[in-house]
Write a protein that holds these residues in place. Structure first.
Motif, PDB file in Angstrom:
ATOM      1  N   ASP A   1       4.931  -4.476  -7.867  1.00 18.54           N
ATOM      2  CA  ASP A   1       4.249  -5.343  -8.835  1.00 18.54           C
ATOM      3  C   ASP A   1       3.014  -5.981  -8.217  1.00 18.54           C
ATOM      4  OD1 ASP A   1       6.068  -4.784 -10.828  1.00 18.54           O
ATOM      5  OD2 ASP A   1       7.321  -6.523 -10.415  1.00 18.54           O
ATOM      6  N   PHE A   2       3.101  -6.349  -6.943  1.00 20.07           N
ATOM      7  CA  PHE A   2       1.959  -6.969  -6.274  1.00 20.07           C
ATOM      8  C   PHE A   2       0.762  -6.032  -6.304  1.00 20.07           C
ATOM      9  CE2 PHE A   2      -0.790  -7.522  -2.646  1.00 20.07           C
ATOM     10  CZ  PHE A   2      -0.991  -8.890  -2.578  1.00 20.07           C
ATOM     11  N   PHE A   3       0.976  -4.758  -5.951  1.00 20.30           N
ATOM     12  CA  PHE A   3      -0.159  -3.837  -5.900  1.00 20.30           C
ATOM     13  C   PHE A   3      -0.658  -3.484  -7.290  1.00 20.30           C
ATOM     14  CE2 PHE A   3      -2.664  -0.084  -5.035  1.00 20.30           C
ATOM     15  CZ  PHE A   3      -3.285  -0.421  -3.839  1.00 20.30           C
ATOM     16  N   ILE A   4       0.241  -3.400  -8.270  1.00 17.23           N
ATOM     17  CA  ILE A   4      -0.197  -3.160  -9.648  1.00 17.23           C
ATOM     18  C   ILE A   4      -1.141  -4.264 -10.088  1.00 17.23           C
ATOM     19  CG2 ILE A   4       0.542  -3.031 -12.051  1.00 17.23           C
ATOM     20  CD1 ILE A   4       3.116  -1.694 -11.084  1.00 17.23           C
ATOM     21  N   ASP A   5      -0.747  -5.511  -9.819  1.00 20.32           N
ATOM     22  CA  ASP A   5      -1.574  -6.639 -10.240  1.00 20.32           C
ATOM     23  C   ASP A   5      -2.861  -6.741  -9.424  1.00 20.32           C
ATOM     24  OD1 ASP A   5       0.314  -7.327 -12.145  1.00 20.32           O
ATOM     25  OD2 ASP A   5       1.372  -8.709 -10.808  1.00 20.32           O
ATOM     26  N   TRP A   6      -2.813  -6.382  -8.151  1.00 24.12           N
ATOM     27  CA  TRP A   6      -3.987  -6.526  -7.289  1.00 24.12           C
ATOM     28  C   TRP A   6      -4.995  -5.405  -7.501  1.00 24.12           C
ATOM     29  CZ3 TRP A   6      -6.308  -3.770  -3.228  1.00 24.12           C
ATOM     30  CH2 TRP A   6      -7.286  -4.481  -2.513  1.00 24.12           C
TER      31      TRP A   6
ATOM     32  N   GLU B   1       4.001   1.152 -16.976  1.00 24.27           N
ATOM     33  CA  GLU B   1       5.317   1.795 -17.035  1.00 24.27           C
ATOM     34  C   GLU B   1       5.390   2.965 -16.049  1.00 24.27           C
ATOM     35  OE1 GLU B   1       8.171   4.191 -20.245  1.00 24.27           O
ATOM     36  OE2 GLU B   1       6.219   3.399 -20.859  1.00 24.27           O
ATOM     37  N   HIS B   2       4.349   3.785 -16.010  1.00 29.43           N
ATOM     38  CA  HIS B   2       4.359   4.937 -15.103  1.00 29.43           C
ATOM     39  C   HIS B   2       4.295   4.484 -13.644  1.00 29.43           C
ATOM     40  CE1 HIS B   2       3.737   8.976 -13.645  1.00 29.43           C
ATOM     41  NE2 HIS B   2       2.620   8.599 -13.042  1.00 29.43           N
ATOM     42  N   LEU B   3       3.469   3.494 -13.353  1.00 31.43           N
ATOM     43  CA  LEU B   3       3.370   2.997 -11.981  1.00 31.43           C
ATOM     44  C   LEU B   3       4.713   2.450 -11.506  1.00 31.43           C
ATOM     45  CD1 LEU B   3      -0.060   1.172 -12.342  1.00 31.43           C
ATOM     46  CD2 LEU B   3       0.347   3.266 -11.035  1.00 31.43           C
ATOM     47  N   GLU B   4       5.406   1.723 -12.358  1.00 34.24           N
ATOM     48  CA  GLU B   4       6.712   1.187 -11.978  1.00 34.24           C
ATOM     49  C   GLU B   4       7.723   2.303 -11.781  1.00 34.24           C
ATOM     50  OE1 GLU B   4       7.446  -1.500 -15.163  1.00 34.24           O
ATOM     51  OE2 GLU B   4       6.416  -3.194 -14.205  1.00 34.24           O
ATOM     52  N   ARG B   5       7.679   3.336 -12.623  1.00 31.86           N
ATOM     53  CA  ARG B   5       8.595   4.470 -12.458  1.00 31.86           C
ATOM     54  C   ARG B   5       8.382   5.166 -11.119  1.00 31.86           C
ATOM     55  NH1 ARG B   5       9.114   8.031 -18.036  1.00 31.86           N
ATOM     56  NH2 ARG B   5       9.778   6.346 -19.448  1.00 31.86           N
ATOM     57  N   CYS B   6       7.125   5.166 -10.649  1.00 32.41           N
ATOM     58  CA  CYS B   6       6.812   5.823  -9.379  1.00 32.41           C
ATOM     59  C   CYS B   6       7.015   4.905  -8.183  1.00 32.41           C
ATOM     60  CB  CYS B   6       5.380   6.344  -9.399  1.00 32.41           C
ATOM     61  SG  CYS B   6       5.131   7.735 -10.528  1.00 32.41           S
ATOM     62  N   GLY B   7       7.496   3.691  -8.409  1.00 36.29           N
ATOM     63  CA  GLY B   7       7.839   2.811  -7.317  1.00 36.29           C
ATOM     64  C   GLY B   7       6.718   1.938  -6.800  1.00 36.29           C
ATOM     65  N   VAL B   8       5.594   1.852  -7.491  1.00 36.57           N
ATOM     66  CA  VAL B   8       4.496   1.001  -7.051  1.00 36.57           C
ATOM     67  C   VAL B   8       4.915  -0.460  -7.228  1.00 36.57           C
ATOM     68  CG1 VAL B   8       2.063   0.413  -7.354  1.00 36.57           C
ATOM     69  CG2 VAL B   8       2.835   2.764  -7.732  1.00 36.57           C
TER      70      VAL B   8
ATOM     71  N   LEU C   1       0.836  -1.205   0.000  1.00 39.80           N
ATOM     72  CA  LEU C   1       0.000   0.000   0.000  1.00 39.80           C
ATOM     73  C   LEU C   1       0.867   1.249   0.000  1.00 39.80           C
ATOM     74  CD1 LEU C   1      -2.755  -1.018   2.573  1.00 39.80           C
ATOM     75  CD2 LEU C   1      -3.109  -0.557   0.151  1.00 39.80           C
ATOM     76  N   LEU C   2       1.915   1.254   0.825  1.00 40.14           N
ATOM     77  CA  LEU C   2       2.786   2.427   0.937  1.00 40.14           C
ATOM     78  C   LEU C   2       3.609   2.661  -0.321  1.00 40.14           C
ATOM     79  CD1 LEU C   2       4.009   2.078   4.629  1.00 40.14           C
ATOM     80  CD2 LEU C   2       2.248   3.611   3.711  1.00 40.14           C
ATOM     81  N   SER C   3       3.725   1.651  -1.174  1.00 38.30           N
ATOM     82  CA  SER C   3       4.478   1.854  -2.418  1.00 38.30           C
ATOM     83  C   SER C   3       3.788   2.833  -3.356  1.00 38.30           C
ATOM     84  CB  SER C   3       4.693   0.514  -3.126  1.00 38.30           C
ATOM     85  OG  SER C   3       3.487   0.016  -3.689  1.00 38.30           O
ATOM     86  N   ASN C   4       2.540   3.211  -3.045  1.00 40.27           N
ATOM     87  CA  ASN C   4       1.809   4.185  -3.859  1.00 40.27           C
ATOM     88  C   ASN C   4       2.018   5.622  -3.405  1.00 40.27           C
ATOM     89  OD1 ASN C   4      -0.293   2.597  -5.726  1.00 40.27           O
ATOM     90  ND2 ASN C   4      -0.096   1.502  -3.789  1.00 40.27           N
TER      91      ASN C   4
ATOM     92  N   TRP D   1       1.386  11.410  -4.343  1.00 38.20           N
ATOM     93  CA  TRP D   1       1.917  12.766  -4.142  1.00 38.20           C
ATOM     94  C   TRP D   1       2.096  13.483  -5.480  1.00 38.20           C
ATOM     95  CZ3 TRP D   1       2.707  16.250  -0.428  1.00 38.20           C
ATOM     96  CH2 TRP D   1       3.609  17.295  -0.650  1.00 38.20           C
ATOM     97  N   ASN D   2       2.712  12.811  -6.440  1.00 31.04           N
ATOM     98  CA  ASN D   2       2.932  13.436  -7.749  1.00 31.04           C
ATOM     99  C   ASN D   2       1.610  13.761  -8.434  1.00 31.04           C
ATOM    100  OD1 ASN D   2       5.667  13.162  -7.371  1.00 31.04           O
ATOM    101  ND2 ASN D   2       5.872  11.334  -8.650  1.00 31.04           N
TER     102      ASN D   2
END
Length: 472
Positions: A163-168, A154-161, A126-129, A134-135
């Motif tokens: 992989d687990f949260f991207i997929d979930w 691509e943008h989510l990964e650049r912002c440090g989110v 959750l905190l990876s977001n 903020w941006n």
């Protein structure tokens, strides 16, 4: 009689434009190629069960200011059931997560859901977001549009989110709101949605208590006709008339010509090529917009199976449906004990399957949430295959969306027009109002009809960099 305005298409955008123009006193003629109104948001009576069914279940949001204003004008605003007690139910790995909003200023209102989420999602994910949120909160609309050259993942990964949260979460959000996998959707489209979600602590979903055509299409047609306009069905337009450097009317498929000083083109992008020369700038732009298909299922059972009105599942390509609607708890006139509707979004992966196979898979997924469905008798079922839900929000399409004004005498309306909103019913409705504004302005009548997109508030209002066009 010669109309003041010809509108091509009797979907939401065309009817929205026609309502406002007819109310302003212009004589409007609407030509619809099919035999029924509503376009990609229409309904009909099921031939077996005699219930009103939609082409696919649609959901409204209380931030749809233009759609709500149109329904108020048509006298059908009370035919929407607003789900205010909770935002939605997500069924994940045998567990129901009930999301709520409100209680704190945006975006802190989501904190109340932490106890519900943490059993499924570890806190570190959750905190990876944090940097992403903020941006986004600090970004203006033009700044978000600069993300249109990259995919959402691509943008989510650049912002440090993670992989687990991207997929979930993010994979589900992209499918549910943009009808495109997160790997293929525009980061600009996805982040504009995030900006709205973070900026409002009072979002509510609404579900029509009647079929979509009865909610807006037939009432709009009645309104147009009462104000001196005309709507004709089975009447396709196969070309535009030109003269003296402007559009002067339309040519119908039977060869008849209808002259009018203004034409509003309110059709989906895949229908543009048949109406304009191949070299026309709008025809070339329209080719960039590809359809996102879906399949909708309606299942009638002999007994109640759940009291929940609406639930969703996290996106997974191996599963079928993403969202489910218990219409028996939404529409009091349904004729069976339980009528469940569902949507299979980005449906290419199951398009080859038979209706029977899709129905069986859908029943199995319903029973995972509501086990009573497995024991109930299935009275009837229908499968609706829809080639285009909305235009696919691929990278590059957000900045390619065309403006309302096309050329002298010709204006454009539709959910894919640059309305300042994602592809949705509200975008279509607002684009219709924008087209009506432009037509009236060309007649020397300046009237504000289109309501602005919702402006995020809360902490984000203070963090955004501002400047022209700061609204999302």
């Amino acid at each position: 009689m010669r109309p003041d305005v010809v509108i091509i298409g009797a979907g939401i955008a065309g009817l929205s434009s026609a309502v406002w123009l007819a109310e302003a006193g212009l004589k409007v003629s609407v030509f619809e190629a099919s035999d029924v109104p509503g376009g990609r948001a229409r309904s009909w009576v099921d031939p077996v069960m005699a219930d009103s069914v939609d082409i696919g279940p649609h959901i409204l949001i209380n931030k749809y200011a233009n759609m709500c204003a149109l329904l108020e004008r048509l006298g059908t605003a009370d035919q929407v059931l607003w789900q205010t007690e909770e935002l939605l139910v997500v069924f994940d790995r045998g567990r129901s997560i009930r999301f709520k909003v409100g209680g704190l200023p945006a975006p802190l209102h989501y904190l109340r859901n932490l106890p519900r989420i943490l059993p499924s999602v570890p806190l570190r994910h959750l905190l990876s977001n944090t940097r992403l949120a903020w941006n986004t909160l600090r970004s203006s609309a033009p700044e978000l549009m600069r993300l249109d050259d990259r995919s959402g993942r691509e943008h989510l990964e650049r912002c440090g989110v993670s992989d687990f949260f991207i997929d979930w979460f993010w994979a589900s959000a992209a499918i549910a709101m943009l009808a495109v996998p997160v790997e293929r959707c525009s980061a600009a489209s996805l982040m504009r949605l995030l900006g709205q979600a973070l900026g409002h602590n009072d979002i509510a979903f609404g579900m029509p208590k009647v079929g979509l055509s009865d909610l807006y299409a037939w009432p709009a047609i009645d309104f147009i006709r009462r104000h001196g306009g005309d709507v004709q069905f089975g009447c396709a337009v196969d070309g535009l008339l030109r003269g003296q450097g402007r559009i002067t009317g339309v040519r119908l498929n039977d060869g008849a010509e209808v002259e009018a000083p203004a034409v509003v083109l309110a059709v989906q992008p895949t229908a543009i090529a048949a109406l304009l020369p191949e070299t026309h700038a709008l025809a070339q732009t329209a080719r960039r917009f590809q359809p996102s298909p879906y399949i909708s299922c309606y299942l009638w059972f002999d007994r109640p199976i759940t009291t929940t009105r609406f639930w969703a599942r996290p996106w997974c390509p191996e599963r079928f449906n993403t969202d489910f609607y218990n219409l028996s708890n939404i529409r009091p006139a349904t004729r069976s004990a339980a009528l469940i509707a569902s949507n299979i979004i980005w449906s290419q992966r199951v398009e080859h399957l038979s209706d029977a196979a899709i129905i069986e898979a859908t029943r199995r997924e319903i029973a995972e949430f509501a086990p009573q469905a497995q024991r109930a008798v299935l009275l009837s079922a229908s499968v609706h295959r829809i080639p285009m839900a909305i235009a696919a929000a691929f990278p590059g399409t957000e900045t390619a969306r065309p403006r309302t004004a096309v050329e002298p005498g010709l204006w454009l309306a539709g959910d894919w027009v640059d309305s300042g909103l994602p592809y949705c019913m509200e975008s279509a409705t607002r684009s219709g109002a924008l087209a009506a504004e432009a037509v009236l302005a060309a007649c020397g009548v300046h009237r504000a009809l289109a309501l602005p997109p919702p402006k995020p508030g809360g902490l984000g209002r203070w963090l955004r960099s501002g400047g022209p066009g700061e609204d999302f």
